[in-house]
Every structure is written in structure tokens, then in C-alpha cells.
Design an enzyme around this catalytic site. Structure first.
Site, PDB file in Angstrom:
ATOM      1  N   CYS A  69      52.425 120.132  69.659  1.00  0.00           N
ATOM      2  CA  CYS A  69      53.757 119.811  69.344  1.00  0.00           C
ATOM      3  C   CYS A  69      53.833 118.195  69.338  1.00  0.00           C
ATOM      4  O   CYS A  69      53.580 117.530  70.298  1.00  0.00           O
ATOM      5  CB  CYS A  69      54.777 120.418  70.289  1.00  0.00           C
ATOM      6  SG  CYS A  69      56.546 119.768  70.082  1.00  0.00           S
ATOM      7  N   CYS A 179      54.675 117.288  62.259  1.00  0.00           N
ATOM      8  CA  CYS A 179      55.138 118.240  62.961  1.00  0.00           C
ATOM      9  C   CYS A 179      54.480 119.327  62.764  1.00  0.00           C
ATOM     10  O   CYS A 179      54.174 119.859  61.573  1.00  0.00           O
ATOM     11  CB  CYS A 179      56.644 118.540  62.526  1.00  0.00           C
ATOM     12  SG  CYS A 179      57.648 119.979  63.119  1.00  0.00           S
TER      13      CYS A 179
HETATM   14  N1  DGL Z   1      56.436 121.598  66.200  1.00  0.00           N
HETATM   15  C1  DGL Z   1      57.051 120.473  66.678  1.00  0.00           C
HETATM   16  C2  DGL Z   1      56.561 119.317  66.640  1.00  0.00           C
HETATM   17  O1  DGL Z   1      55.174 119.179  66.329  1.00  0.00           O
HETATM   18  C3  DGL Z   1      58.464 120.596  67.341  1.00  0.00           C
HETATM   19  C4  DGL Z   1      59.524 120.663  66.434  1.00  0.00           C
HETATM   20  C5  DGL Z   1      60.916 120.926  67.054  1.00  0.00           C
HETATM   21  O2  DGL Z   1      61.262 121.739  67.774  1.00  0.00           O
HETATM   22  O3  DGL Z   1      61.795 120.222  66.891  1.00  0.00           O
HETATM   23  O4  DGL Z   1      57.250 118.306  66.431  1.00  0.00           O
END
Ligand code: DGL
Length: 259
Positions: A69, A179
Site C-alpha cells: 500500500c 496506489c
Molecule cells: N492501495 C492503497 C495505496 O496503495 C490504499 C488506498 C486507500 O486505502 O486509500 O495507496
């Protein structure tokens, strides 16, 4: 065991690459869906959740932790590295390779608000943009669409177009997907950009990094090659029903209350 976590299902884009690169390793994936999305949350909340999850995954036998993440990496990776005695791999927007490869001198990075506003991204820009102009754009509502399993609905198409179409007028030649949810929307992004804009998804680079750290630490895969999928949501059904769509096959999902 390789442990991975994300606010939700986005980190499965990293899971796919890690599974291919380290096919004889057990992997445990934890989706913090009770707190998803992380993007609008406070720094402290993201740090507290990441630490609680890191400790839990260690208690389950994690040999290495992949923070799958960008938001949790930019906000919480230092705290995780201070508290957990195992190698930790984070994921961050691929600004460096995208800027280095740019011919037009303009690229875009798409990420959550929290990631775009982070010091880490500012440092990446200061260090690696090298005169390339980097347009920063949040993918409004994209995480929610992926979490809902709507990879190709009318609303998802509209939300992707709202961000990507204006970029087509900006003479950019690379987009860094900052993301881990966004690679699941790559087919829709590509429909708009065609071949003239390259998309950077860091998943394979992360998998190579995990591989090399495990080699450096002399770790061999332990136990059976088994996969665990855990959600902090009380209902496991939504995640279970989306695994075939996101990783190509179904699997049982466990629910975990981390409060
Ligand atoms: N998948 C996430 C990232 O890479 C988080 C997205 C979120 O929960 O806002 O930032």
C-alpha cells in the site's frame, strides 16, 4: 511466510507478482477493509493500524513484511521498521523510472491524496524528477470502485475518464500508478491513453526486491505452499467473491477483529 497487507484489495496487484516470483513460498495477505480507504485518514490512524497489523502478522510467522500500500508505506514504514525485527518492503510511486524514461519532459503520478501530500513523495520529486514536470492527480473514487469489484462499470469508466482524459491534453508520456488499487483499472486507463503513454506498475519490481531480501537473509520457504487471505471486515463474503476477479482463482477468507 511472506506477509502482505493493504487497506483493502489493492495489494493483491502486488500479491500476483510475488506469487509468480516466489511460487514455493506461503503468503498471508491481510486486507484492512474495516478501515478502507486509508487515503482520507489521519497519519496517526494509519500508523496505528499498520503497527497492529504488523504485530499480528509476525505472530502468525511472518519472515518478511510487504506493505502493499503506497499510503501506508509513505506514512508508516519508518514506524514499522523501528518496531518489527524482520525485513520490510514498501511500495512507492515509480517517479524515478518514469521521469528517467520521459522524452516529453512531462509525466503524471496518480495516487491517493495522502500519498500525494506526503513528505516521501516530495522527496522523490526533489531527488528524482530531474527537471521533468510531474503532474500529481488523485484517482477520486477509484479505490472504492475496485473494492466494490466494479472494474468495468459505467461509474468506474466515468471516474477513470474524469482523471485521465484531461491528462491526454498535457503532453505526458508516462503515468506512474502510485496506489496498488489502480493497476486493476489499467485496462480502462489504456483504452483512453492508447500506446502513447506508458503505465508504470511497481508490482514486479517489488516482487524482485522481496526475492533478493529473502536470499540475502538466507531464508528458505518454510511449510507448505499455502495461501491465507484475511480481512478485518466482519463479513468475508465480499472479499471471497472478488478473489477470482482480482487474482484469477477463489480461496477461503478469514475474518479478524484487530480492535
Ligand atoms: N492501495 C492503497 C495505496 O496503495 C490504499 C488506498 C486507500 O486505502 O486509500 O495507496
Amino acid at each position: 511466510m511472506i506477509a502482505m497487507h493493504d487497506s483493502g484489495l489493492g495489494g493483491l496487484s502486488i500479491w500476483r507478482a510475488v506469487r509468480v516470483a516466489l511460487s514455493d513460498w506461503p503468503i498471508t495477505y491481510l486486507a484492512d477493509q474495516a478501515y478502507c480507504p486509508y487515503g482520507p485518514r489521519s497519519r496517526q490512524e494509519i500508523i496505528d493500524r499498520s503497527l497492529a497489523i504488523g504485530h499480528y502478522l509476525m505472530s502468525q510467522g511472518a519472515t518478511i513484511l510487504v506493505v502493499a500500500c503506497n499510503t501506508a508505506t509513505t506514512v508508516a514504514i519508518s514506524a514499522l521498521r523501528r518496531e518489527l525485527p524482520i525485513p520490510i518492503v514498501g511500495v512507492e510511486p515509480a517517479i524515478k523510472p518514469a521521469a528517467a524514461a520521459s522524452r516529453t519532459g512531462r509525466i503524471a503520478v496518480l495516487a491517493t491524496q495522502a500519498t500525494l501530500a506526503s513528505e516521501r513523495v516530495q522527496t522523490l520529486l526533489d531527488t528524482h524528477a530531474n527537471g521533468v514536470e510531474v503532474l500529481r492527480r488523485p484517482g477520486h473514487g477509484w479505490v472504492e470502485q475496485v473494492e466494490a469489484g466494479e472494474l468495468d462499470s459505467a461509474l468506474t469508466r466515468a471516474r477513470v475518464a474524469a482523471v485521465v482524459q484531461p491528462l491526454l491534453l498535457e503532453n505526458i508520456d508516462h503515468i506512474a500508478l502510485g496506489c496498488t488499487h489502480y493497476p486493476f483499472l489499467s485496462p480502462l486507463i489504456r483504452e483512453l491513453t492508447g500506446e502513447r503513454i506508458a503505465l508504470y506498475d511497481p508490482a514486479e519490481a517489488i516482487a524482485r526486491r522481496v526475492q533478493s531480501l529473502l536470499q540475502q537473509h538466507g531464508s528458505d520457504s518454510i511449510g507448505d505452499r499455502c495461501y491465507r487471505f484475511i480481512t478485518t471486515a466482519p463479513d468475508t463474503q465480499p472479499m471471497a467473491s472478488m478473489l477470482p476477479l482480482l487474482i484469477g482463482h477463489g480461496h477461503a477468507v478469514e475474518s479478524l477483529n484487530l480492535e
